[in-house]
Design an enzyme around this catalytic site. Structure first.
Site, PDB file in Angstrom:
ATOM      1  N   GLY A  16     -17.941   8.142 -37.065  1.00 60.01           N
ATOM      2  CA  GLY A  16     -16.870   7.571 -37.590  1.00 60.01           C
ATOM      3  C   GLY A  16     -17.227   7.806 -39.286  1.00 60.01           C
ATOM      4  N   LYS A 107     -14.611  14.217 -25.587  1.00 57.67           N
ATOM      5  CA  LYS A 107     -14.358  15.649 -24.219  1.00 57.67           C
ATOM      6  C   LYS A 107     -14.301  14.710 -23.228  1.00 57.67           C
ATOM      7  CE  LYS A 107     -18.601  14.062 -25.498  1.00 57.67           C
ATOM      8  NZ  LYS A 107     -20.288  13.681 -26.606  1.00 57.67           N
ATOM      9  N   GLU A 131     -11.104  19.508 -31.986  1.00 57.86           N
ATOM     10  CA  GLU A 131     -11.695  20.318 -32.661  1.00 57.86           C
ATOM     11  C   GLU A 131     -13.328  19.956 -32.152  1.00 57.86           C
ATOM     12  OE1 GLU A 131     -10.767  23.839 -33.976  1.00 57.86           O
ATOM     13  OE2 GLU A 131     -13.750  23.643 -32.737  1.00 57.86           O
ATOM     14  N   LYS A 207     -17.477  19.988 -21.370  1.00 56.45           N
ATOM     15  CA  LYS A 207     -17.319  21.285 -22.759  1.00 56.45           C
ATOM     16  C   LYS A 207     -16.941  22.470 -22.057  1.00 56.45           C
ATOM     17  CE  LYS A 207     -20.070  18.331 -26.397  1.00 56.45           C
ATOM     18  NZ  LYS A 207     -21.459  17.980 -26.686  1.00 56.45           N
TER      19      LYS A 207
HETATM   20  N1  HSE Z   1     -24.843  14.707 -27.461  1.00 53.95           N
HETATM   21  C1  HSE Z   1     -24.020  15.015 -27.515  1.00 53.95           C
HETATM   22  C2  HSE Z   1     -24.690  16.987 -27.579  1.00 53.95           C
HETATM   23  C3  HSE Z   1     -23.288  15.365 -28.891  1.00 53.95           C
HETATM   24  O1  HSE Z   1     -25.632  16.498 -27.608  1.00 53.95           O
HETATM   25  O2  HSE Z   1     -24.327  17.991 -27.868  1.00 53.95           O
HETATM   26  C4  HSE Z   1     -21.931  16.025 -28.506  1.00 53.95           C
HETATM   27  O3  HSE Z   1     -21.548  16.161 -28.043  1.00 53.95           O
END
Ligand code: HSE
Length: 430
Positions: A16, A107, A131, A207
């Site tokens: 943010g 996500k 994105e 993801k």
């Molecule tokens: N916790 C996630 C990671 C942050 O370590 O990739 C990004 O989505």
């Protein structure tokens, strides 16, 4: 004087606070490509006092009341960076119903309620871009949706969790303990607020759900991703992997096979010569196999304030351009295909088995019998020095099906005196 495009920001945490930084540092370029000045009008925070300094620095009005943002007619776009499903889902739903365009990095939300939110955005002629939800600063979703729209993707391999990749790198290269490596990943701001999602593979699974939508047009649910994490990972396996020419990586894999896909997340043995094996620390990479381009890899920081905020601001720029051209309301990903999950008997791979056995003669013969009955043969077999009573055997199979792998695992578990320690999928460099 350029027109102002006012946005509302939900959350002023790590990412943010990266958003106003990027908007300020790259102000001129952004104004030139959009023809507008993007301004954060208001930011929703939990505690105004806590965020006062940041608000003053960037001249942002703070509020603790979501309605002040959702009902503000001057705010055209809402950027959601609070994470987790609720209250983000409720806020975004209300905002879309109020005709606001949305940018989110969430996500968890997209993987579980993406279809519902995309449909709502369509109904209200709004844009919905995300994105930053996959691989932080790597523009992978836009690349698949736009640049590879003409291609036919067969396989997506991803290191899509920065926390676990950082931990594995530190455990191997600096011999740090699991706990120490996790603590550092938290301090560096890579880990989720509850790092369970990182270490148990759930963040990577979210993801892979989103990547599978973009690459194959299929909407799978989280429980259709065969998910394993790195909790309890043994350094013995990591060292043995290195000895045999592999790196252990937490890999997300989504593979197309004759109208269906198999999606998995788990620690895998990656051949040191494979491009994805060289991805270290919090870096992410997505490796694609497609019929047009062939092999391609997209590499970059998967977490962190500025990289992730850059992806967020790119989405803002896309929406700003759409508003200017009067082309809002189109889906980020318009590729859709019937969803079908590949059966285990059609999933192929090599597997690494680590088994503890009694240290007496005939044990390798017993293991060979189990393997032979499942029509599985060894490519490599190693017996390690034992403590005199128990020995460890490590085997890498030739290519077999996942069904055969499960059969062998089940027989080893039943075999008297045998203890199945680990199974990893093995990824070779072609
Ligand atoms: N916790 C996630 C990671 C942050 O370590 O990739 C990004 O989505």
């Amino acid at each position: 004087m350029k027109d102002k495009l006012k946005i509302g920001l939900l959350g002023l945490g790590t990412v943010g606070s990266g958003v106003p930084t990027i908007l300020k540092e790259h102000q001129e370029k952004i104004a030139q490509v959009t023809g507008m000045e993007i301004v954060i009008a208001k930011a929703l925070v939990r505690d105004e006092d806590e965020k006062k300094r940041q608000a003053e620095k960037f001249d942002i009005q703070l509020t603790t009341d979501i309605d002040e943002i959702i009902n503000d007619d001057e705010i055209k776009i809402i950027v959601e960076l609070i994470g987790k499903v609720e209250p983000a889902r409720t806020f975004i739903t209300k905002a879309l119903e109020n005709g606001k365009h949305i940018v989110t990095a969430n996500k968890d939300l997209l993987a579980q309620h993406g279809s519902e939110l995309v449909a709502l955005a369509q109904k209200n002629h709004c844009d919905l871009y995300y994105e930053a939800s996959v691989a932080g600063g790597i523009p992978i979703l836009r690349t698949i949706a736009n640049s590879l729209a003409a291609d036919n993707i067969q396989k997506v391999l991803g290191i899509v969790n920065g926390t676990t990749n950082y931990m594995l790198t530190q455990m191997v290269t600096a011999k740090k303990s699991y706990e120490q490596a996790l603590k550092e990943a938290q301090e560096l701001g890579f880990a989720e607020s509850n790092p369970t999602n990182d270490v148990d593979g759930i963040d990577a699974a979210y993801k892979m759900v989103i990547l599978s939508q973009f690459a194959f047009g299929m909407n799978i649910s989280l429980d259709q991703v065969d998910t394993h994490g790195i909790r309890g990972l043994s350094l013995d396996d990591v060292e043995m992997a290195a000895h045999l020419g592999y790196e252990v990586k937490l890999i997300g894999s989504s593979e197309y096979n004759n109208g269906s896909i198999a999606v998995e997340v788990g620690p895998m043995l990656v051949a040191k010569t494979h491009p994805i094996a060289s991805v270290r620390n919090e870096f992410n990479a997505v490796f694609l196999e497609s019929s047009g381009v062939g092999e391609s890899m997209y590499y970059g920081p998967g977490a962190g304030a500025k990289p992730t905020a850059t992806s967020v601001v790119s989405d803002l720029i896309t929406i700003a351009k759409n508003i200017r051209l009067g082309t809002t309301g189109h889906m980020f990903n318009s590729y859709s295909h019937d969803t079908e999950i590949t059966e285990d008997k059609n999933i192929n791979g090599k597997y690494y088995f680590s088994i503890e056995v009694p240290d007496k003669h005939g044990q390798i013969l017993r293991l060979t019998q189990i393997m032979t009955e499942a029509d599985v043969s060894f490519e490599q077999l190693v017996q390690q020095k034992s403590d005199g009573t128990r020995a460890r055997i490590v085997a890498i199979t030739h290519t077999i099906t996942k069904e055969q792998m499960k059969r062998v695992a089940s027989e080893i578990k039943k075999a008297d005196g045998f203890k199945l320690l680990t199974i990893f999928k093995v990824l070779e460099d072609k």
